[in-house]
Design a protein around this motif. Structure first.
Motif, mmCIF file in Angstrom:
data_model
loop_
_atom_site.group_PDB
_atom_site.id
_atom_site.type_symbol
_atom_site.label_atom_id
_atom_site.label_comp_id
_atom_site.label_asym_id
_atom_site.label_seq_id
_atom_site.Cartn_x
_atom_site.Cartn_y
_atom_site.Cartn_z
ATOM 1 N N SER A 138 0.875 -1.063 -0.141
ATOM 2 C CA SER A 138 0.052 0.049 -0.059
ATOM 3 C C SER A 138 0.841 1.240 -0.005
ATOM 4 C CB SER A 138 -0.734 -0.045 1.234
ATOM 5 O OG SER A 138 -1.327 1.152 1.530
ATOM 6 N N ASP A 164 -2.469 2.375 -4.366
ATOM 7 C CA ASP A 164 -3.289 3.128 -3.433
ATOM 8 C C ASP A 164 -4.516 1.840 -2.943
ATOM 9 O OD1 ASP A 164 -5.288 4.318 -2.234
ATOM 10 O OD2 ASP A 164 -5.889 5.769 -3.822
ATOM 11 N N ALA A 165 -4.325 1.521 -1.630
ATOM 12 C CA ALA A 165 -5.145 0.399 -1.328
ATOM 13 C C ALA A 165 -6.558 0.653 -1.133
ATOM 14 C CB ALA A 165 -4.489 -0.263 -0.125
ATOM 15 N N VAL A 171 -5.576 -1.918 -7.310
ATOM 16 C CA VAL A 171 -5.020 -3.087 -6.477
ATOM 17 C C VAL A 171 -5.175 -4.170 -7.304
ATOM 18 C CG1 VAL A 171 -5.222 -4.395 -4.652
ATOM 19 C CG2 VAL A 171 -5.247 -2.119 -4.435
ATOM 20 N N PHE A 185 -0.264 -4.303 3.587
ATOM 21 C CA PHE A 185 -1.197 -3.028 3.643
ATOM 22 C C PHE A 185 -1.422 -2.873 5.278
ATOM 23 C CE2 PHE A 185 -5.557 -4.514 4.598
ATOM 24 C CZ PHE A 185 -5.682 -5.633 3.986
ATOM 25 N N SER A 189 -4.364 3.382 8.001
ATOM 26 C CA SER A 189 -3.055 3.834 7.592
ATOM 27 C C SER A 189 -2.772 5.345 8.398
ATOM 28 C CB SER A 189 -3.158 4.285 6.132
ATOM 29 O OG SER A 189 -3.688 5.676 5.825
ATOM 30 N N ALA A 196 -8.818 0.878 4.229
ATOM 31 C CA ALA A 196 -9.235 -0.008 2.978
ATOM 32 C C ALA A 196 -10.071 -1.066 3.441
ATOM 33 C CB ALA A 196 -7.736 -0.244 2.311
#
Ligand code: PLP
Length: 423
Positions: A138, A164-165, A171, A185, A189, A196
């Motif tokens: 990620s 970009d997760a 993905v 990931f 975050s 996500a």
């Protein structure tokens, strides 16, 4: 209860006693009891009974263990559970922490490490990275994790790519293009607290043949249990919420029993083991995780709402608020919105610097998850290795500050920030 049944029961957070007794224990109960001698109620304490059974796991500092017979020593050297020979191979206090973490995370096994980064490294290595393989990450993973991928694994011949997760289409495309050996990931975050769709990410990655590593540090096992989504390795920096008191560095990888065999075989060779004292501190902290986190989440929700109405704040990032881009996903995949809040200060970098210099209760330090509140300026700490353009591409503005909300009285925290924001 047979082996398979017991494994399945463990995965559900059920504790199966040897005598067939099975109890559904809630996470709060597991946090308090798991790993305590005799906690399974099956008569097994793992300790000699002559002096009575201690109610808290003892700190076994011994580096070696002797056995009265050659046969006992042989069984210990062969790695039979509950038997020890040398502390690098395993020790009772570290094993108590591992048992507690596995019970909370709902996995068959856990392997403890001296830091979160040691755990990330171990999980990625056990996932099979090596020359000619590829790793998908990620794009907003913890800075040291990205650096580990680029500065350690890439030079070994691992192709490293980020994605970009929160964008499932991107993905899926990256998985199809790179067919990665491992996909990593974070369940929540840093510092924008993006969430996500973990279950869907794991499904996509497994379908593409990747082994999945989820860093669950920000969410904690009370917020998410990625093993239930099918993740192969769940990683924690226990330094943060799990230990919770800002006094011990540690990490853990939660996995199947088979993967744990591989992790521990490597750990024996590399020597990446936590000290028994550190393991005890982490376990001691874990006992109050559920009450700390409940209070921290309550304070965080109040802080996010208060900041959103403050004239010095341009934007608040908190998955518990409907204005967060992942609010709906967070409601679906997390059990709680967590204790982290970020905010863009309208005054940019000067306003952030003033805030950090003026707070008295909020501790301006490069960590999170402690019982005391912490504040951090990502541009100068966790993300200082990035150029301003790279930070902006990730959505990290010059005025972004990150709050790790503690267990103090909210009014005191609010007053301290109000004064610092005014100054
Ligand atoms: C999400 C995440 N993973 C891993 C780590 C590394 O943990 P440690 O500092 O215990 O090595 C950190 C540290 O901040 C982190 O935030």
């Amino acid at each position: 209860m047979g082996d398979e049944e017991r494994t399945a029961a463990r995965a559900r957070g059920t504790v199966g006693g040897e005598g067939g007794r099975a109890e559904e224990l809630q996470p709060a109960t597991l946090a308090v009891h798991a790993g305590r001698p005799g906690w399974r109620g099956d008569g097994e304490t793992g300790l000699p009974r002559t002096a009575g059974i201690p109610t808290s796991p003892p700190i076994h500092l011994s580096t070696a263990y002797w056995h009265p017979t050659a046969e006992d020593l042989d069984r210990a050297m062969a790695g039979e559970p509950g038997r020890y020979s040398y502390a690098r191979f395993g020790s009772p206090t570290v094993a108590a922490l591992e048992e507690a973490l596995a019970a909370l995370e709902g996995t068959e096994a856990a392997c403890a490490y001296p830091s979160g980064m040691a755990a990330v490294f171990a999980a990625l290595s056990a996932a099979g990275l090596g020359p000619g393989t590829s790793l998908l990450l990620s794009r907003d993973v913890y800075g040291a994790t990205l650096a580990l991928a680029r500065d350690h694994f890439a030079p070994l011949g691992v192709e490293v790519r980020t994605v970009d997760a929160t964008d499932l289409r991107a993905v899926a495309q990256a998985l199809a293009e790179t067919r990665p050996t491992a996909f990593l990931f974070e369940s929540v975050s840093n510092p924008l607290l993006r969430v996500a769709d973990g279950p869907e990410l794991v499904r996509l990655a497994k379908a593409a043949g990747a082994r999945v590593v989820v860093d669950n540090t920000f969410a904690t096992p009370l917020g998410a249990r990625p093993a239930e989504w099918g993740a192969d390795f769940v990683v924690h920096s226990t330094t943060k919420f799990l230990a919770g008191h800002g006094d011990v560095l540690g990490g853990a990888v939660l996995s199947s029993a088979a993967d744990r065999e591989l992790l521990s075989a490597r750990t024996k060779l590399i020597g990446s083991v936590p000290s028994p004292f550190d393991a005890w501190l982490a376990l001691r902290g874990l006992r109050t995780l559920h009450v700390r986190l409940a209070r921290q989440e309550e304070n965080a929700a109040r802080l996010a709402d208060w900041l959103a109405g403050h004239p010095a704040v341009a934007r608040v990032h908190y998955p518990g608020r409907p204005d967060h881009p992942d609010h709906e996903v967070a409601r679906r995949v997390l059990r709680g919105p967590g204790a982290m809040v970020s905010a863009d200060l309208a005054g940019g970098r000067p306003a952030a610097s003033r805030l950090l210099a003026s707070v008295r209760l909020w501790v301006p330090a490069t960590t999170l998850g402690d019982c005391h509140s912490l504040v951090l300026y990502p541009a100068e700490s966790s993300h200082r290795g990035l150029t301003p353009a790279e930070r902006h591409a990730l959505g990290i503005g010059d005025g972004l500050v990150r709050f790790s909300v503690g267990i103090e009285a909210f009014e005191d925290l609010r007053r301290d920030l109000a004064r610092a924001l005014a100054g």
